[in-house]
Design a protein around this motif. Structure first.
Motif, mmCIF file in Angstrom:
data_model
loop_
_atom_site.group_PDB
_atom_site.id
_atom_site.type_symbol
_atom_site.label_atom_id
_atom_site.label_comp_id
_atom_site.label_asym_id
_atom_site.label_seq_id
_atom_site.Cartn_x
_atom_site.Cartn_y
_atom_site.Cartn_z
ATOM 1 N N GLY B 92 47.001 22.096 -51.753
ATOM 2 C CA GLY B 92 47.588 22.869 -52.688
ATOM 3 C C GLY B 92 48.013 23.996 -52.733
ATOM 4 N N LEU B 93 48.543 24.424 -51.279
ATOM 5 C CA LEU B 93 48.745 25.880 -51.271
ATOM 6 C C LEU B 93 50.374 26.083 -51.241
ATOM 7 N N VAL B 94 50.912 27.255 -51.120
ATOM 8 C CA VAL B 94 52.152 27.543 -51.120
ATOM 9 C C VAL B 94 52.288 28.457 -50.095
ATOM 10 N N GLN B 95 53.137 28.434 -49.098
ATOM 11 C CA GLN B 95 53.381 29.205 -48.198
ATOM 12 C C GLN B 95 54.641 29.974 -48.036
ATOM 13 N N PHE B 96 54.535 31.398 -47.671
ATOM 14 C CA PHE B 96 56.081 32.099 -47.658
ATOM 15 C C PHE B 96 55.964 33.220 -46.472
ATOM 16 N N PRO B 97 57.022 33.407 -45.937
ATOM 17 C CA PRO B 97 56.977 34.623 -44.980
ATOM 18 C C PRO B 97 56.916 35.725 -45.718
ATOM 19 N N MET B 98 56.481 36.815 -44.938
ATOM 20 C CA MET B 98 56.449 38.125 -45.608
ATOM 21 C C MET B 98 57.076 39.153 -44.830
ATOM 22 N N VAL B 99 56.976 39.271 -43.742
ATOM 23 C CA VAL B 99 57.514 40.111 -42.661
ATOM 24 C C VAL B 99 57.746 39.695 -41.286
ATOM 25 N N MET B 100 58.432 40.406 -40.229
ATOM 26 C CA MET B 100 58.462 39.800 -38.918
ATOM 27 C C MET B 100 57.993 40.790 -38.156
ATOM 28 N N GLY B 101 57.959 40.334 -36.575
ATOM 29 C CA GLY B 101 57.597 41.670 -35.673
ATOM 30 C C GLY B 101 57.903 40.807 -34.450
ATOM 31 N N GLY B 102 57.960 41.624 -33.134
ATOM 32 C CA GLY B 102 57.927 41.172 -31.816
ATOM 33 C C GLY B 102 56.907 41.170 -31.047
ATOM 34 N N ILE B 103 56.588 40.224 -29.990
ATOM 35 C CA ILE B 103 55.467 40.157 -29.218
ATOM 36 C C ILE B 103 56.085 40.580 -27.923
ATOM 37 N N VAL B 104 55.429 41.493 -27.271
ATOM 38 C CA VAL B 104 56.149 42.001 -25.849
ATOM 39 C C VAL B 104 55.110 41.994 -24.847
ATOM 40 N N PRO B 105 55.515 41.466 -23.526
ATOM 41 C CA PRO B 105 54.609 41.537 -22.449
ATOM 42 C C PRO B 105 54.577 43.075 -22.135
ATOM 43 N N VAL B 106 53.290 43.513 -21.680
ATOM 44 C CA VAL B 106 52.907 44.841 -21.368
ATOM 45 C C VAL B 106 52.172 44.913 -19.925
ATOM 46 N N ASN B 201 44.454 42.904 -30.846
ATOM 47 C CA ASN B 201 45.631 43.257 -30.188
ATOM 48 C C ASN B 201 45.279 44.754 -29.401
ATOM 49 N N GLU B 202 44.328 45.425 -29.902
ATOM 50 C CA GLU B 202 43.878 46.882 -29.551
ATOM 51 C C GLU B 202 43.012 46.500 -28.206
ATOM 52 N N GLY B 203 42.273 45.426 -28.232
ATOM 53 C CA GLY B 203 41.573 45.155 -26.966
ATOM 54 C C GLY B 203 42.616 44.960 -25.680
ATOM 55 N N GLY B 213 47.545 46.566 -12.147
ATOM 56 C CA GLY B 213 48.122 45.270 -11.820
ATOM 57 C C GLY B 213 47.996 44.408 -13.030
ATOM 58 N N ALA B 214 47.617 44.641 -14.256
ATOM 59 C CA ALA B 214 47.574 43.942 -15.549
ATOM 60 C C ALA B 214 48.728 43.510 -16.047
ATOM 61 N N ILE B 215 48.795 42.371 -16.772
ATOM 62 C CA ILE B 215 49.900 42.046 -17.524
ATOM 63 C C ILE B 215 49.405 41.350 -18.778
ATOM 64 N N GLY B 216 49.629 41.884 -19.937
ATOM 65 C CA GLY B 216 49.191 41.243 -21.226
ATOM 66 C C GLY B 216 50.195 41.061 -22.415
ATOM 67 N N TYR B 217 49.851 40.764 -23.410
ATOM 68 C CA TYR B 217 50.977 40.594 -24.465
ATOM 69 C C TYR B 217 50.288 41.138 -26.070
ATOM 70 N N VAL B 218 50.954 41.847 -26.438
ATOM 71 C CA VAL B 218 50.691 42.498 -27.681
ATOM 72 C C VAL B 218 51.654 42.553 -28.745
ATOM 73 N N GLU B 219 51.672 42.824 -30.183
ATOM 74 C CA GLU B 219 52.456 42.658 -31.105
ATOM 75 C C GLU B 219 53.080 44.347 -30.544
ATOM 76 N N TYR B 220 54.507 44.475 -30.849
ATOM 77 C CA TYR B 220 55.148 45.695 -30.594
ATOM 78 C C TYR B 220 54.762 46.902 -30.847
ATOM 79 N N ALA B 221 54.205 47.264 -32.315
ATOM 80 C CA ALA B 221 53.576 48.272 -32.551
ATOM 81 C C ALA B 221 52.598 48.723 -31.624
#
Lengths: 330, 338
Positions: B92-106, B201-203, B213-221
C-alpha cells in the motif's frame, strides 16, 4: 514487691533485646533479598539475551542448516550466508593481537616492577593506562588515516619481500600491500589490549613477597632468572587472567576493526589481505539488512560470538585449573 | 574503571545527539538513503526558516528507510533502490522520485589528476571482478594511451554496508557485463569478488584517499568535497564523458518516467552526453496513512522542495526533477494519497 519489680525489669529488658534482635534479623533478611535480586537480575538479563539471540537466529539456521557454519559465501543477492570467514577473521585477529601484546605487555610490566628507576615508574604506568582510556573509534580513525598508509608504504612491502623466498611464510605474507587488512587490525587490537595486560601484570607482579625475590637474588640469580623462576610462577594465575581479559576485548572489539580490516567476506591465506570479523560484519550490515534471513544471519553471528567468547573463557579457566594442579599452590 | 566511565559518557552523548532532533513531536519524520541526505538537510533548514516546520530525517540507508516505513515508525521512507510496482501495491505504498545525482569512479594514483584516466563499463566490471589486477593492464593502457600508468596493484574499494549507491553501481555493471550479471548480480549489497569494504560514501572516500592504487565509487558530491581524483567514462554511445551537471542532466533527460511507481533506473542511458552511472532517489509514503495530518505536512514539504529547492539542489551537484515529471508526481499525490 522488689522481686516483682526486678522480674518485671528483666522481662522488659529481654523484650527489648528480642525486639532489637528481630529488627536486626529483618534488616538482614531485607539486605539478603536485595542482593539476591541483584544477582537474579543479572542472570535474567543474561538468559534473556541468550534466548532472544537463539530465537532471532532460528530462521537462518532453518534456511542454511549446518552450512551456515562451514560456508564461505556471504551473498545477500541469493540469500545464502556462511559465517566461516567472519569466525576465522575474529579468531585470527584476536590471536595476532595476543601474540603481539603478551610479550610486549609482560616486558613493560617486568621493567616497571623490577628494573625501572622509581621516579619513572609512575609516568610510564600512567601513560600505558591512558591507552586504555582512548575510545576505540579514535583507534579506528588513527588506524585508517595514519597507520594503514604508513604500513602500506614502508612496512608491508618490506615484509612481503623478506618472506618471499621462504616457503609457506611467503603465502602467509603475500601481497599486494593494501595497508588495510587482517594484519593491521591485529596490530591495532594489540595496542588496544596492551594496557589491560600490562596493568594487571604489573599489579600482580608487585604482590610477590620481597623475601622470595631477595632470597633468589641472594643465591646469585640474575634478574632474568628471578622473573622467570620466581615472579612469573608466583603470579601465573593473575597474568593469565589479564591476558584473557585482553582476549575478551579483542574478540568483541567492533569500531576500530571495522575501519581497518577491509570488511571482505573471504578467507585469505595471506595475513595482509582484507578480511572481516563477526562484530564488524554486524556493525556494517545490520541497519541495511533487508529480509528475514539476512537479519537472522546477522543475529546468528552474534550468537556465535557469544559462544566463542564463552568457550575461550571456559578454556582459560580449565587451563588455569590444570596449571594449578601441575604446579601446586603458587 | 575509567573505560566504563568514558564509554557511558560517549553513550550519553550519542544518545543525546540522536534524540535532540526528534524531540519535537510536530516535526515531519523520515528515514532512509544517505545519498540525498546533504540536500534533504539543506532543504529542511531553509523550510524551517520559512515555515517554522522542521524535518527530522535519519540517514540510516535505503534498506533502513524501507524497513522503517513498513514498520510505520516514520511518515516517509527514502530509498535509492526503487521498489517494484507489485511490492508497492502489496504494502500500500506510493513511490516517487525526489532528486537525481551521479555516481563516479574515484582513483588514487600518484601523479594522475582528475579526468585524466578514462574507463569503460566492461573494464570497470573486470576490475571489480578482480580479473584486472594491475594499473598497467593491457585493457587500461589501450583506453589511456597518453597516461603513464604504473604497475601498482589495483585495490578495489566497495561499500561494506548495504546501500542505494551500490545498488545503482552494480545495476550498471550488470548492464555492461554479462559476466558480472551472472557471477555477482545487482543489489544494495552483493558478494563482492574482491577488494576492501568501507562503510558509507564517506568511508569509501576516505579509504580511496588513504590507499595507493585504489579505485572506488562514490556519489559525486563526496568526490568533489574530498578532492578525490575521478575518472571519465565511456557511455552507451561510445563517447567519453566527464562527470558534471550537464552529463548527469543529459542522462536524466532521456528517462521515461511514465511507468508505474516511477520505477526507473538511470544507469547506461542513451545519448552522446549522458553520464553512464546516474541515479535517482525515491520517497515512499502510504496511500492511506495512519496519521493523515503528518502525511499532509510531509507532502507540503516535498511540494515546497519541488517549487523552491532546485537552486539549492544544483549548488550541491544534485539534479532537480524536470518540471513535467514534477507535474506527473503531483498528479500521483492527488490521485493516490488519501
Amino acid at each position: 514487691m522488689t522481686d516483682f519489680v526486678v522480674q518485671d525489669r528483666a522481662l522488659a529488658k529481654a523484650k527489648e533485646r528480642a525486639k532489637a534482635l528481630s529488627a536486626f534479623r529483618l534488616g538482614d533478611l531485607v539486605f539478603k533479598n536485595i542482593t539476591l535480586s541483584a544477582a537474579v537480575t543479572v542472570l535474567v538479563i543474561l538468559g534473556g539475551v541468550i534466548l532472544s539471540l537463539i530465537r532471532g537466529s532460528i530462521p537462518a539456521f532453518h534456511a542454511m542448516g549446518f552450512e551456515f557454519l562451514t560456508s564461505q559465501s556471504w551473498n545477500p543477492v541469493t540469500d545464502k550466508f556462511g559465517a566461516l570467514p567472519a569466525i576465522y577473521g575474529t579468531v585470527v585477529t584476536s590471536l595476532l593481537a595476543i601474540v603481539v601484546a603478551v610479550p610486549l605487555g609482560l616486558g613493560v610490566a617486568v621493567f616497571l616492577t623490577e628494573l625501572c628507576p622509581m621516579w619513572a615508574r609512575r609516568p610510564i604506568g600512567i601513560a600505558i593506562e591512558l591507552l586504555a582510556g582512548i575510545p576505540s573509534i579514535i583507534y579506528g580513525i588513527w588506524g585508517l588515516f595514519i597507520f594503514a598508509p604508513f604500513l602500506q608504504e614502508y612496512v608491508q612491502p618490506a615484509i612481503i619481500e623478506f618472506f618471499a623466498p621462504i616457503p609457506f611464510l611467503s603465502s602467509v605474507f603475500a601481497g599486494p600491500a593494501y595497508g588495510i587488512g587482517t594484519f593491521t587490525a591485529g596490530i591495532i587490537l594489540a595496542i588496544m589490549i596492551l594496557p589491560f595486560i600490562t596493568s594487571i601484570s604489573r599489579d600482580v607482579f608487585s604482590t610477590v613477597p620481597p623475601v622470595l625475590k631477595e632470597a633468589a637474588y641472594g643465591i646469585g640469580c640474575t634478574t632474568w632468572e628471578v622473573v622467570r623462576k620466581v615472579v612469573i610462577p608466583y603470579t601465573r594465575v593473575g597474568v593469565v587472567g589479564g591476558v584473557m581479559l585482553g582476549l575478551g576485548r579483542a574478540l568483541g572489539e567492533t569500531m576500530a576493526v571495522t575501519f581497518i580490516i577491509g570488511n571482505a567476506h573471504k578467507i585469505s591465506g595471506s595475513l595482509l589481505a582484507p578480511g572481516t570479523t563477526i562484530s564488524a560484519t554486524i556493525a556494517n550490515e545490520f541497519t541495511e539488512a533487508v529480509g528475514d534471513i539476512y537479519t537472522s544471519s546477522l543475529i546468528a553471528l552474534g550468537l556465535l560470538l557469544f559462544l566463542i567468547t564463552f568457550v575461550v573463557l571456559a578454556f582459560a579457566r580449565l587451563m588455569l585449573m590444570r596449571l594449578d594442579q601441575k604446579g601446586g599452590k603458587p | 574503571m575509567d573505560i566504563k566511565k568514558l564509554m557511558s559518557v560517549a553513550l550519553v552523548a550519542a544518545a543525546a545527539s540522536a534524540f535532540s532532533v526528534s524531540a519535537k513531536a510536530a516535526d515531519i519524520s523520515g528515514a532512509g538513503a544517505t545519498f540525498p541526505y546533504p540536500i534533504y538537510a539543506k532543504w529542511a533548514d531553509a523550510y524551517k526558516k520559512e515555515t517554522n516546520n522542521g524535518l527530522n530525517y535519519q540517514s540510516i540507508g535505503s534498506g533502513g528507510g524501507i524497513k522503517q516505513i513498513k514498520a510505520k515508525t516514520v511518515t516517509f521512507g527514502a530509498t535509492d533502490a526503487p521498489l517494484k510496482a507489485e511490492e508497492l501495491n502489496e504494502s500500500g505504498l506510493v513511490q516517487f522520485p525526489m532528486v537525481m545525482g551521479g555516481i563516479v569512479p574515484v582513483i588514487n594514483l600518484d601523479g594522475v589528476k582528475a579526468g585524466e584516466v578514462v574507463i569503460d563499463g566492461a573494464t570497470l566490471a573486470k576490475i571489480f571482478l578482480g580479473e584486472i589486477k594491475v594499473w598497467n593492464d593491457a585493457a587500461l593502457v589501450k583506453l589511456n594511451p597518453k597516461v603513464k600508468l604504473p604497475s601498482t596493484a589495483i585495490a578495489v574499494v566497495h561499500r561494506s554496508d548495504g546501500s542505494g549507491t551500490s545498488f545503482n553501481f552494480t545495476n550498471y555493471l550488470s548492464k555492461v557485463s554479462a559476466d558480472w550479471k551472472s557471477k555477482v548480480g545487482e543489489n544494495a549489497s552483493v558478494e563482492w569478488p574482491t577488494g576492501l569494504g568501507a562503510k558509507g560514501n564517506e568511508g569509501v572516500a576516505a579509504t580511496v584517499a588513504q590507499t595507493k592504487g585504489a579505485i572506488g565509487y562514490v556519489e559525486y558530491a563526496y568526490a568533489k568535497q574530498n578532492n578525490l581524483t575521478n575518472t571519465d567514462m565511456v557511455n552507451k554511445d561510445g563517447k567519453t564523458v566527464a562527470p558534471k551537471m550537464a552529463s548527469f542532466q543529459a542522462a536524466a533527460a532521456n528517462a521515461d518516467w511514465s511507468v508505474p511507481g516511477y520505477y526507473q533506473i538511470l544507469t547506461e542511458q542513451p545519448g552522446a552526453e549522458s553520464w553512464p552511472i546516474t541515479a535517482a532517489t525515491f520517497i515512499l509514503m502510504y496511500k492511506q496513512p495512519a496519521d493523515k495530518a503528518a502525511s499532509d505536512e510531509a507532502l507540503k514539504f516535498f511540494d515546497w522542495a519541488f517549487t523552491k529547492g532546485d537552486k539549492m539542489a544544483s549548488e550541491l551537484d544534485y539534479i532537480p526533477m524536470p518540471a513535467k515529471v514534477v507535474a506527473l508526481i503531483k498528479k500521483t499525490w492527488a490521485a493516490d494519497i488519501k
